[in-house]
Design a protein around this motif. Structure first.
Motif, PDB file in Angstrom:
ATOM      1  N   LEU A  46       0.820  -1.213   0.000  1.00 11.15           N
ATOM      2  CA  LEU A  46       0.000   0.000   0.000  1.00 11.15           C
ATOM      3  C   LEU A  46       0.854   1.263   0.000  1.00 11.15           C
ATOM      4  CD1 LEU A  46      -2.712  -1.077   2.616  1.00 11.15           C
ATOM      5  CD2 LEU A  46      -3.073  -0.724   0.159  1.00 11.15           C
ATOM      6  N   LEU A  47       2.048   1.179   0.580  1.00 12.97           N
ATOM      7  CA  LEU A  47       2.925   2.342   0.666  1.00 12.97           C
ATOM      8  C   LEU A  47       4.051   2.315  -0.370  1.00 12.97           C
ATOM      9  CD1 LEU A  47       3.178   2.789   4.541  1.00 12.97           C
ATOM     10  CD2 LEU A  47       1.894   4.177   2.906  1.00 12.97           C
ATOM     11  N   GLY A  48       3.987   1.371  -1.291  1.00  7.31           N
ATOM     12  CA  GLY A  48       4.993   1.336  -2.355  1.00  7.31           C
ATOM     13  C   GLY A  48       6.327   0.768  -1.926  1.00  7.31           C
ATOM     14  N   LEU A  49       6.358   0.002  -0.842  1.00  6.19           N
ATOM     15  CA  LEU A  49       7.607  -0.579  -0.358  1.00  6.19           C
ATOM     16  C   LEU A  49       7.828  -1.983  -0.914  1.00  6.19           C
ATOM     17  CD1 LEU A  49       7.590   0.610   3.365  1.00  6.19           C
ATOM     18  CD2 LEU A  49       9.251   1.249   1.594  1.00  6.19           C
ATOM     19  N   VAL A  50       7.484  -2.187  -2.169  1.00  3.70           N
ATOM     20  CA  VAL A  50       7.720  -3.454  -2.850  1.00  3.70           C
ATOM     21  C   VAL A  50       8.321  -3.161  -4.224  1.00  3.70           C
ATOM     22  CG1 VAL A  50       5.883  -4.717  -1.652  1.00  3.70           C
ATOM     23  CG2 VAL A  50       5.355  -3.485  -3.755  1.00  3.70           C
ATOM     24  N   ASP A  51       9.126  -4.101  -4.732  1.00  8.24           N
ATOM     25  CA  ASP A  51       9.719  -3.907  -6.049  1.00  8.24           C
ATOM     26  C   ASP A  51       8.791  -4.445  -7.133  1.00  8.24           C
ATOM     27  OD1 ASP A  51       9.982  -6.678  -6.060  1.00  8.24           O
ATOM     28  OD2 ASP A  51      12.119  -6.635  -5.573  1.00  8.24           O
ATOM     29  N   GLU A  52       9.270  -4.474  -8.371  1.00 11.69           N
ATOM     30  CA  GLU A  52       8.417  -4.890  -9.483  1.00 11.69           C
ATOM     31  C   GLU A  52       8.028  -6.354  -9.412  1.00 11.69           C
ATOM     32  OE1 GLU A  52      12.759  -5.111 -10.877  1.00 11.69           O
ATOM     33  OE2 GLU A  52      11.476  -3.841  -9.621  1.00 11.69           O
ATOM     34  N   HIS A  53       8.745  -7.134  -8.594  1.00 12.04           N
ATOM     35  CA  HIS A  53       8.409  -8.545  -8.432  1.00 12.04           C
ATOM     36  C   HIS A  53       7.492  -8.792  -7.239  1.00 12.04           C
ATOM     37  CE1 HIS A  53      11.375  -9.141 -11.452  1.00 12.04           C
ATOM     38  NE2 HIS A  53      12.403  -8.834 -10.673  1.00 12.04           N
ATOM     39  N   GLY A  54       7.155  -7.739  -6.500  1.00 14.83           N
ATOM     40  CA  GLY A  54       6.290  -7.890  -5.341  1.00 14.83           C
ATOM     41  C   GLY A  54       7.031  -8.192  -4.054  1.00 14.83           C
ATOM     42  N   THR A  55       8.366  -8.109  -4.076  1.00 15.58           N
ATOM     43  CA  THR A  55       9.157  -8.370  -2.874  1.00 15.58           C
ATOM     44  C   THR A  55       9.273  -7.091  -2.048  1.00 15.58           C
ATOM     45  OG1 THR A  55      10.441 -10.049  -4.052  1.00 15.58           O
ATOM     46  CG2 THR A  55      11.367  -9.191  -1.990  1.00 15.58           C
ATOM     47  N   ALA A  56       8.974  -7.195  -0.758  1.00 16.10           N
ATOM     48  CA  ALA A  56       8.985  -6.022   0.111  1.00 16.10           C
ATOM     49  C   ALA A  56      10.411  -5.602   0.452  1.00 16.10           C
ATOM     50  CB  ALA A  56       8.218  -6.315   1.398  1.00 16.10           C
ATOM     51  N   ALA A  57      10.575  -4.294   0.703  1.00 18.23           N
ATOM     52  CA  ALA A  57      11.867  -3.764   1.139  1.00 18.23           C
ATOM     53  C   ALA A  57      12.267  -4.397   2.466  1.00 18.23           C
ATOM     54  CB  ALA A  57      11.767  -2.249   1.293  1.00 18.23           C
ATOM     55  N   ARG A  58      13.581  -4.598   2.642  1.00 15.21           N
ATOM     56  CA  ARG A  58      14.085  -5.222   3.860  1.00 15.21           C
ATOM     57  C   ARG A  58      14.543  -4.156   4.852  1.00 15.21           C
ATOM     58  NH1 ARG A  58      11.637  -9.819   2.833  1.00 15.21           N
ATOM     59  NH2 ARG A  58      12.775 -11.317   1.556  1.00 15.21           N
ATOM     60  N   PRO A  59      14.292  -4.350   6.135  1.00 13.18           N
ATOM     61  CA  PRO A  59      14.842  -3.443   7.140  1.00 13.18           C
ATOM     62  C   PRO A  59      16.356  -3.581   7.216  1.00 13.18           C
ATOM     63  CG  PRO A  59      13.043  -4.772   8.030  1.00 13.18           C
ATOM     64  CD  PRO A  59      13.438  -5.378   6.722  1.00 13.18           C
ATOM     65  N   THR A  60      16.999  -2.611   7.829  1.00 19.92           N
ATOM     66  CA  THR A  60      18.449  -2.631   8.034  1.00 19.92           C
ATOM     67  C   THR A  60      18.740  -3.012   9.476  1.00 19.92           C
ATOM     68  OG1 THR A  60      18.746  -0.891   6.392  1.00 19.92           O
ATOM     69  CG2 THR A  60      20.573  -1.275   7.929  1.00 19.92           C
ATOM     70  N   ARG A  61      19.615  -3.980   9.659  1.00 25.52           N
ATOM     71  CA  ARG A  61      19.980  -4.403  11.016  1.00 25.52           C
ATOM     72  C   ARG A  61      21.260  -3.702  11.450  1.00 25.52           C
ATOM     73  NH1 ARG A  61      17.432  -8.656  13.373  1.00 25.52           N
ATOM     74  NH2 ARG A  61      15.977  -9.845  12.073  1.00 25.52           N
ATOM     75  N   VAL A  62      21.245  -3.130  12.643  1.00 26.74           N
ATOM     76  CA  VAL A  62      22.417  -2.513  13.254  1.00 26.74           C
ATOM     77  C   VAL A  62      22.544  -3.094  14.659  1.00 26.74           C
ATOM     78  CG1 VAL A  62      23.519  -0.383  13.991  1.00 26.74           C
ATOM     79  CG2 VAL A  62      22.114  -0.395  11.923  1.00 26.74           C
ATOM     80  N   ASP A  63      23.511  -4.008  14.823  1.00 28.18           N
ATOM     81  CA  ASP A  63      23.640  -4.753  16.082  1.00 28.18           C
ATOM     82  C   ASP A  63      22.315  -5.457  16.368  1.00 28.18           C
ATOM     83  OD1 ASP A  63      26.277  -3.936  16.374  1.00 28.18           O
ATOM     84  OD2 ASP A  63      25.697  -2.076  17.377  1.00 28.18           O
ATOM     85  N   ASP A  64      21.709  -5.153  17.526  1.00 25.04           N
ATOM     86  CA  ASP A  64      20.465  -5.818  17.895  1.00 25.04           C
ATOM     87  C   ASP A  64      19.225  -5.020  17.506  1.00 25.04           C
ATOM     88  OD1 ASP A  64      21.847  -7.938  19.019  1.00 25.04           O
ATOM     89  OD2 ASP A  64      21.967  -6.968  20.996  1.00 25.04           O
ATOM     90  N   MET A  65      19.420  -3.891  16.864  1.00 27.02           N
ATOM     91  CA  MET A  65      18.297  -3.038  16.501  1.00 27.02           C
ATOM     92  C   MET A  65      17.945  -3.197  15.019  1.00 27.02           C
ATOM     93  SD  MET A  65      17.436  -1.668  19.323  1.00 27.02           S
ATOM     94  CE  MET A  65      16.236  -0.465  18.733  1.00 27.02           C
ATOM     95  N   ILE A  66      16.701  -2.884  14.697  1.00 32.87           N
ATOM     96  CA  ILE A  66      16.202  -2.959  13.330  1.00 32.87           C
ATOM     97  C   ILE A  66      15.782  -1.563  12.904  1.00 32.87           C
ATOM     98  CG2 ILE A  66      14.438  -3.942  11.824  1.00 32.87           C
ATOM     99  CD1 ILE A  66      14.251  -6.291  13.812  1.00 32.87           C
ATOM    100  N   LEU A  67      16.356  -1.089  11.808  1.00 34.08           N
ATOM    101  CA  LEU A  67      15.977   0.213  11.266  1.00 34.08           C
ATOM    102  C   LEU A  67      14.900   0.005  10.208  1.00 34.08           C
ATOM    103  CD1 LEU A  67      19.477   1.920  10.826  1.00 34.08           C
ATOM    104  CD2 LEU A  67      17.924   1.997  12.791  1.00 34.08           C
ATOM    105  N   PRO A  68      13.716   0.567  10.394  1.00 34.80           N
ATOM    106  CA  PRO A  68      12.610   0.312   9.473  1.00 34.80           C
ATOM    107  C   PRO A  68      12.742   1.102   8.180  1.00 34.80           C
ATOM    108  CG  PRO A  68      11.924   1.868  11.146  1.00 34.80           C
ATOM    109  CD  PRO A  68      13.317   1.434  11.521  1.00 34.80           C
ATOM    110  N   PRO A  69      12.289   0.551   7.062  1.00 35.84           N
ATOM    111  CA  PRO A  69      12.228   1.324   5.821  1.00 35.84           C
ATOM    112  C   PRO A  69      11.298   2.521   5.978  1.00 35.84           C
ATOM    113  CG  PRO A  69      11.940  -1.024   5.396  1.00 35.84           C
ATOM    114  CD  PRO A  69      11.848  -0.841   6.875  1.00 35.84           C
TER     115      PRO A  69
END
Length: 275
Positions: A46-69
């Protein structure tokens, strides 16, 4: 912290939540969005966080934390960002998530504790339909959250939406308003065709206002809209793509209501001392 609930599926709750988040961010607020509908996640698309194949963007991991797209100024986390596509090479839709209560609770807990949203003004949580495991877990994890109930005008949907609001109260949360979606379809002659009946939003608000000090208002009535549907399919929320559309204006009305509410002090640390 605002949980968006409906009780019944198919009423457009996720679409409304995504558009509300974008509308609030456009007002200059820092907004986070948790897609807690683990079995039926749809927020990334719904927010356009998928590519042309329908795969969702991945979050970024920094140590034990997750940075959201981030999409349209909104920080987003969803289980759809962690599951694999159904076809090799990142193609196809994501695999189905078939989890029971403990896994659902743990996932929601991780989204709320391990994801680094930074300093937020608003955290929206898109709940799954029903009044089961995730709704109860949210009440345990965020007992001070406020709840926005989404319904359609149809009496059957209104009955279920009322139950979702009552369950939220049982877990200590506060119901702050009702949004009526699919309120009617505008006709060429200017009339409104009530495809799903009428009055459901007012009825839910009336029932949820009984026995409480502060009445529960209908904060917006969102009409059926091709632009709203198209925006969801394209990953471009209608509040940005076509802000003059009647549905976009109604969602902006709901966003103004949320943005204008005073921040509750419940559960917040106050830097004061007694001498």
């Amino acid at each position: 912290m605002i949980a968006v609930t409906s009780g019944k599926g198919g009423v457009g709750k996720s679409t409304l939540t995504a558009n509300l988040a974008v509308a609030l961010a456009a007002r200059g607020l820092s907004v986070g969005l948790v897609d807690a509908d683990v079995h039926g996640f749809s927020v990334p698309a719904l927010l356009g966080l998928v590519d042309e194949h329908g795969t969702a963007a991945r979050p970024t991991r920094v140590d034990d934390m997750i940075l959201p797209p981030v999409a349209h100024g909104v920080k987003v986390i969803s289980i759809g960002m962690f599951v694999e596509p159904t076809e090799p090479g990142g193609r196809g839709s994501s695999v189905a998530v078939a989890w029971r209560g403990p896994m659902l609770h743990r996932t929601l807990q991780q989204f709320l504790t391990d994801v680094y949203f930074g300093d937020l003004d608003v955290l929206l949580v898109d709940l799954p339909p029903g009044t089961g495991d995730v709704a109860i877990s949210l009440g345990q994890l965020l007992p001070n959250a406020e709840v926005l109930v989404v319904t359609t005008p149809q009496p059957a949907a209104a009955d279920v939406a009322e139950r979702s609001g009552l369950v939220a109260r049982q877990t200590g949360q506060t119901v702050i308003g009702v949004v009526e979606n699919m309120a009617g379809l505008a006709q060429p002659d200017g009339s409104l065709l009530d495809l799903f009946g009428s009055g459901g939003g007012d009825e839910v608000a009336r029932r949820l206002s009984e026995g409480v000090d502060e009445p529960v208002p209908v904060v917006a009535s969102v009409p059926l809209s091709v632009a709203l549907r198209r925006g969801g399919d394209d990953g471009m929320p209608v509040v940005l793509a076509e802000p003059d559309d009647p549905a976009a204006r109604a969602i902006e009305q709901a966003a103004a209501f949320l943005a204008g509410r005073p921040r509750s002090l419940a559960g917040r640390h106050l830097d004061v001392s007694v001498r």
